[in-house]
Enzyme design. Sequence first.
Site, PDB file in Angstrom:
ATOM      1  N   LYS A 112       0.828  -1.214   0.000  1.00  0.00           N
ATOM      2  CA  LYS A 112       0.000   0.000   0.000  1.00  0.00           C
ATOM      3  C   LYS A 112       0.857   1.257   0.000  1.00  0.00           C
ATOM      4  CE  LYS A 112      -2.400  -1.243   3.687  1.00  0.00           C
ATOM      5  NZ  LYS A 112      -2.035  -2.659   3.894  1.00  0.00           N
ATOM      6  N   PHE A 153      13.550  -4.037   3.471  1.00  0.00           N
ATOM      7  CA  PHE A 153      14.651  -4.658   4.223  1.00  0.00           C
ATOM      8  C   PHE A 153      14.104  -5.476   5.387  1.00  0.00           C
ATOM      9  CE2 PHE A 153      17.454  -3.564   8.011  1.00  0.00           C
ATOM     10  CZ  PHE A 153      18.341  -4.618   7.836  1.00  0.00           C
ATOM     11  N   ASP A 158      12.257 -10.593   7.922  1.00  0.00           N
ATOM     12  CA  ASP A 158      11.159 -11.162   8.702  1.00  0.00           C
ATOM     13  C   ASP A 158      10.640 -12.446   8.062  1.00  0.00           C
ATOM     14  OD1 ASP A 158       9.530 -10.638  11.098  1.00  0.00           O
ATOM     15  OD2 ASP A 158       7.855 -10.540   9.691  1.00  0.00           O
ATOM     16  N   ASP A 162      10.634 -16.047   9.844  1.00  0.00           N
ATOM     17  CA  ASP A 162       9.360 -16.714  10.093  1.00  0.00           C
ATOM     18  C   ASP A 162       9.093 -17.882   9.156  1.00  0.00           C
ATOM     19  OD1 ASP A 162       8.855 -14.943  12.115  1.00  0.00           O
ATOM     20  OD2 ASP A 162       7.462 -13.692  10.980  1.00  0.00           O
ATOM     21  N   ARG A 167       4.314 -13.106   0.271  1.00  0.00           N
ATOM     22  CA  ARG A 167       4.360 -11.709   0.684  1.00  0.00           C
ATOM     23  C   ARG A 167       3.720 -10.873  -0.423  1.00  0.00           C
ATOM     24  NH1 ARG A 167       4.583  -8.823   5.090  1.00  0.00           N
ATOM     25  NH2 ARG A 167       6.189 -10.240   5.901  1.00  0.00           N
ATOM     26  N   ASP A 229      10.063 -10.037  20.237  1.00  0.00           N
ATOM     27  CA  ASP A 229       9.027 -10.906  19.678  1.00  0.00           C
ATOM     28  C   ASP A 229       9.535 -12.342  19.556  1.00  0.00           C
ATOM     29  OD1 ASP A 229       6.649 -11.687  18.554  1.00  0.00           O
ATOM     30  OD2 ASP A 229       7.060 -10.849  16.582  1.00  0.00           O
ATOM     31  N   LYS A 256       8.801  -2.667  17.405  1.00  0.00           N
ATOM     32  CA  LYS A 256       8.853  -3.381  16.127  1.00  0.00           C
ATOM     33  C   LYS A 256       8.055  -2.686  15.029  1.00  0.00           C
ATOM     34  CE  LYS A 256       8.072  -7.934  14.056  1.00  0.00           C
ATOM     35  NZ  LYS A 256       7.651  -9.331  14.278  1.00  0.00           N
ATOM     36  N   PHE A 306      -2.887   0.510  15.513  1.00  0.00           N
ATOM     37  CA  PHE A 306      -2.823  -0.109  14.190  1.00  0.00           C
ATOM     38  C   PHE A 306      -2.453  -1.591  14.295  1.00  0.00           C
ATOM     39  CE2 PHE A 306      -0.425  -1.300  10.383  1.00  0.00           C
ATOM     40  CZ  PHE A 306      -1.234  -0.842   9.355  1.00  0.00           C
ATOM     41  N   ASP A 310      -4.304  -5.068  13.211  1.00  0.00           N
ATOM     42  CA  ASP A 310      -3.684  -6.111  12.390  1.00  0.00           C
ATOM     43  C   ASP A 310      -3.844  -7.491  13.015  1.00  0.00           C
ATOM     44  OD1 ASP A 310      -2.785  -4.953  10.069  1.00  0.00           O
ATOM     45  OD2 ASP A 310      -0.665  -5.389  10.443  1.00  0.00           O
ATOM     46  N   ASP A 311      -3.658  -7.559  14.323  1.00  0.00           N
ATOM     47  CA  ASP A 311      -3.810  -8.832  15.028  1.00  0.00           C
ATOM     48  C   ASP A 311      -5.231  -9.368  14.891  1.00  0.00           C
ATOM     49  OD1 ASP A 311      -1.197  -8.474  15.782  1.00  0.00           O
ATOM     50  OD2 ASP A 311      -1.635  -8.047  17.897  1.00  0.00           O
TER      51      ASP A 311
END
Length: 420
Positions: A112, A153, A158, A162, A167, A229, A256, A306, A310-311
Amino acid sequence: MSGLRNLTRRCTLASYAAGCTVNHQRHFIAYLPVRTTPHLSLNRLCQYSTAASANLPPAKTGHVASQDEKREFMSLFPDIVRDLTEVGSLSDIPDAQKWYAKVLQYNAVGGKMNRGLAVSLSFKIIASPELIKPETIREAHLLGWCIELLQSFFLIADDIIDGSDMRRGKPSWHCHENLGLSAFNDAILIEAGIYKLLHKHFRNAPYYLDMLDLFHEMTMNTALGQALDLLSCPAGQRPNLSKFTMERYNSIVKYKTAFYSFYLPIALSMYMAGIRNTDNVRVAGITDRELHRQARTILVEMGQFFQVQDDYLDCFGDSSVTGKIGTDIGKGKCTWLSVVALQRASPSQRAVMEKHYGIPEQSSIDTIKALYKELGLRATYRAYEDSTSSMIRTHIQQISRGLNHNVFFNFLDKIHKRSR
């Protein structure tokens, strides 16, 4: 190389003039085969999405800019690629030069781009009218692209950590062409590009050192948040639910996400507007340093708000709207939902969390979602969203004169009640 530069610019502008909308842009794929000269392919630049979000208004999809503003921002991307690849120091390593262009075109576009766009949008609100000129808007866009490179980056690193396969609707960079761990060197290349751009375009600006310090600070903060995290759910292990406290969650989100996603773009626009982090007195005895402190406080609150959204969307959002399938439960992430669930859980319900949270099998994910519904977390989230939005509005109104409140209200209006 001038022919390459002109072709790159024509391809980008022609594709966007052809009608790529804000929602379509998040799915385009523009990348280079290594064997070719680095330019953007018209056929690859926009792959239209049929996502249900296409007809959602900007305030509901989380976009901060209009289609025209995004098109103007994107028109600068070929210059970014040129600045980072068409330099004399790379002329003797053409393979690496072409690879760098491919890395940029695959990873720096497709989202976005709210962080990058926020710099110019905020600058137009904060700066005095005489400072708002085509050349300063272009400089704001350049700084926005530096933020987008920082985001790229972080995302490459990430996804490697993970083990994320997708993506922005396409394979994660480390999964692309089976790059694997070698993709991390490309993340380093992208980060190095930030400082190349800053030096090329801003080394004579009075706020150049301020910006360097800020980018270094934001990178450090984000890495520390990521470390916190990861310590909550070490790689290859089950999550340590005893560490899932609201205090820890807020710290993870603050470091983060909130600093670089919300404070960084506004701070850069303040620097451009002449509001540096100094003891210069501006209005009613309020210093520029104090204005930065107040902005930082509000924007960190907004960033935490925010991330809670997202969660929630990762668990309960419509994947046809969000554009992604939730993974937080299966990966055992420390999220707002998991923390609140543990706060409310009875001993038997906590046992369900201990058994199923962090297990990627769909049956375990469904069990956790059912527990969240049993605990009434949907209604709790809705109450949180409304009360937090109201609290942030109150805090914005309390900011000192000398900093236009609309820059904060505009951002809050875009993220409140968003669906992706």
